[in-house]
Motif scaffolding. Structure first.
Motif, PDB file in Angstrom:
ATOM      1  N   HIS A   6       0.834  -1.205   0.000  1.00  7.77           N
ATOM      2  CA  HIS A   6       0.000   0.000   0.000  1.00  7.77           C
ATOM      3  C   HIS A   6       0.876   1.266   0.000  1.00  7.77           C
ATOM      4  CE1 HIS A   6      -3.691   2.202   0.566  1.00  7.77           C
ATOM      5  NE2 HIS A   6      -3.166   2.849   1.596  1.00  7.77           N
ATOM      6  N   LEU A  10       1.484   4.257  -2.855  1.00  6.38           N
ATOM      7  CA  LEU A  10       1.387   5.692  -2.544  1.00  6.38           C
ATOM      8  C   LEU A  10       2.692   6.431  -2.831  1.00  6.38           C
ATOM      9  CD1 LEU A  10      -0.491   5.413   0.890  1.00  6.38           C
ATOM     10  CD2 LEU A  10      -1.424   6.471  -1.189  1.00  6.38           C
ATOM     11  N   ASP A  38      -3.374   9.849   1.428  1.00  2.00           N
ATOM     12  CA  ASP A  38      -3.992   8.864   2.326  1.00  2.00           C
ATOM     13  C   ASP A  38      -3.593   9.159   3.780  1.00  2.00           C
ATOM     14  OD1 ASP A  38      -4.781   6.678   3.768  1.00  2.00           O
ATOM     15  OD2 ASP A  38      -4.213   5.215   2.227  1.00  2.00           O
TER      16      ASP A  38
END
Ligand code: V47
Length: 386
Positions: A6, A10, A38
């Motif tokens: 993840h 990003l 995020d």
């Protein structure tokens, strides 16, 4: 924590590794964390660091704020609290008034008193020494956190002496610790616009360093969400980290979101940040600032989510984004509320505990210096220090 994949998606997989390996983050890392869309991913990194240090504990303190005066020779553009002498709303407490405010609290109901005021044009240092001696005499069990570096600098000018001498005299009178106010944003660009009369960032750091050398702990703040850029916030954090590397004297860092009401900036577009927004910081920006602070300030033990400025609800959430302390009961708060803060004036121990517990954390009552205390034990005059 979220999965490495993840973070890679990003574009901050390298920061994930740095956090895992306890490697110091640099300016560019901080900028990328701010730019990361995020907030939960950024918060999870900060939470990782927070839990390494404090596990599931979240601190609070039984404290009381006392403002001795709002009369101030500086006219900081972000401040709704200050008045000129004689102006409507100006106030100045006598020593008796200060002791009266303290005595209104039942004995045993506070462990810390936080005393600050404006830079008053005339009150001599003996007034402050007498005040602190009086507070200590009436409540020997209470730690006194009083006078920011801005006030110390002001007293030194008025007395024609050094800031080190002022600190030594106030320490002798009973000041245990300096609060973190007055740091604002160290950027000379912003200070010239917002608080040109006030000491500069270098002097603020120098005075805190002197306090550390004299054996006094201090806190540090950052006022954000006005005209500063994210780069200027990071420069501020790095300057604090650098001093902390040298002295180790800071206890806690407190990011303060700017409250614009009743200030000269109330109707000015707030031109900060890459988002080009014109309003005060939003919740996500507050949470990111808490998280980035936790991640950048690897040599600070504590990050405070100051519920007065954040609101209690957001402060509770901030405990999941790197903060480990909620501050305290406060009793009477003026600086934030005169600028439109929407929070309560005061909280009880039970309210603080409930907010921490419902947030999923274990409440840990502390004293001014973050020594854990047992709520069941009566307050004694001989607190330990670490
Ligand atoms: O120095 C002033 C800030 C600070 C506004 O050390 C404002 O434990 C937002 O430093 N909007 C005072 N902020 C508060 C402070 C503090 C509070 C709680 C705990 C501790 C600690 C320190 O408040 C000032 C200034 O930076 N401030 N005006 C405003 N309109």
């Amino acid at each position: 924590m979220l999965h490495l994949q993840h973070y890679k998606k990003l574009g901050i997989g390298d920061i994930f590794h740095k956090v895992e390996e306890n490697t110091r983050l640099e300016m560019d890392d901080g900028l990328r964390l701010y730019q990361c869309p995020d907030v939960v991913a950024v918060g999870a990194l900060a939470d990782r660091v927070r839990r390494r240090r404090h596990g599931n504990a979240a601190y609070y303190v039984l404290n009381q704020h006392i403002n001795y005066s709002n009369i101030c020779v500086n006219g900081c553009r972000f401040c709704a609290f200050h008045r000129k002498a004689g102006e409507q709303g100006a106030f100045e407490l006598s020593l008796e008034d200060v002791l009266q405010k303290l005595s209104e609290r039942p004995r045993g109901s506070i462990r810390e008193v936080h005393i600050v005021g404006g830079c008053h044009p005339a009150l001599p240092l003996t007034y402050f020494e007498d005040m602190i001696r009086g507070v200590k005499a009436s409540r020997p069990e209470v730690h006194v956190k009083a006078f920011t570096a801005v006030e110390i600098d002001h007293f030194a000018h008025l007395e024609g002496t050094s800031t080190r001498d002022v600190l030594a005299r106030l320490h002798k009178a009973g000041v245990d610790m300096l609060p973190g106010g007055g740091a604002e944003i160290f950027s000379p660009r912003i200070r010239t616009i917002l608080c040109p009369e006030k000491l500069d960032g270098e002097k603020w750091l120098k005075i805190n360093g002197e306090a550390h050398e004299l054996g006094m702990k201090t806190n540090a703040t950052m006022l954000y969400g006005h005209l500063e850029t994210e780069g200027e916030r990071l420069e501020h954090l790095l300057a604090l980290r650098e001093l902390q590397d040298r002295t180790g004297g800071f206890t806690c860092f407190i990011p303060l979101p700017f409250q614009p009401c009743n200030t000269p900036l109330a109707n000015t577009p707030l031109a900060s940040t890459r988002l080009g927004r014109t309003q005060p910081a939003t919740g996500v920006e507050d949470l990111k600032t808490i998280a980035v602070s936790r991640l950048m300030l690897d040599n600070f033990s504590h990050i405070k989510a100051y519920w007065v400025m954040l609101t209690l609800k957001l402060a509770q959430v901030a405990l999941h984004f790197g903060a480990d302390d909620l501050d305290g009961t406060i009793v009477e708060e003026k600086i934030g509320h005169m600028a439109g803060a929407q929070s309560e004036q005061a909280l009880t121990r039970e309210e603080l505990k409930r907010v921490i517990e419902e947030g999923g954390f274990t409440p840990l009552e502390r004293d001014c210096l973050f020594n854990p205390v047992n709520p069941a034990e009566p307050l004694s005059a001989t607190g330990t220090e670490n």
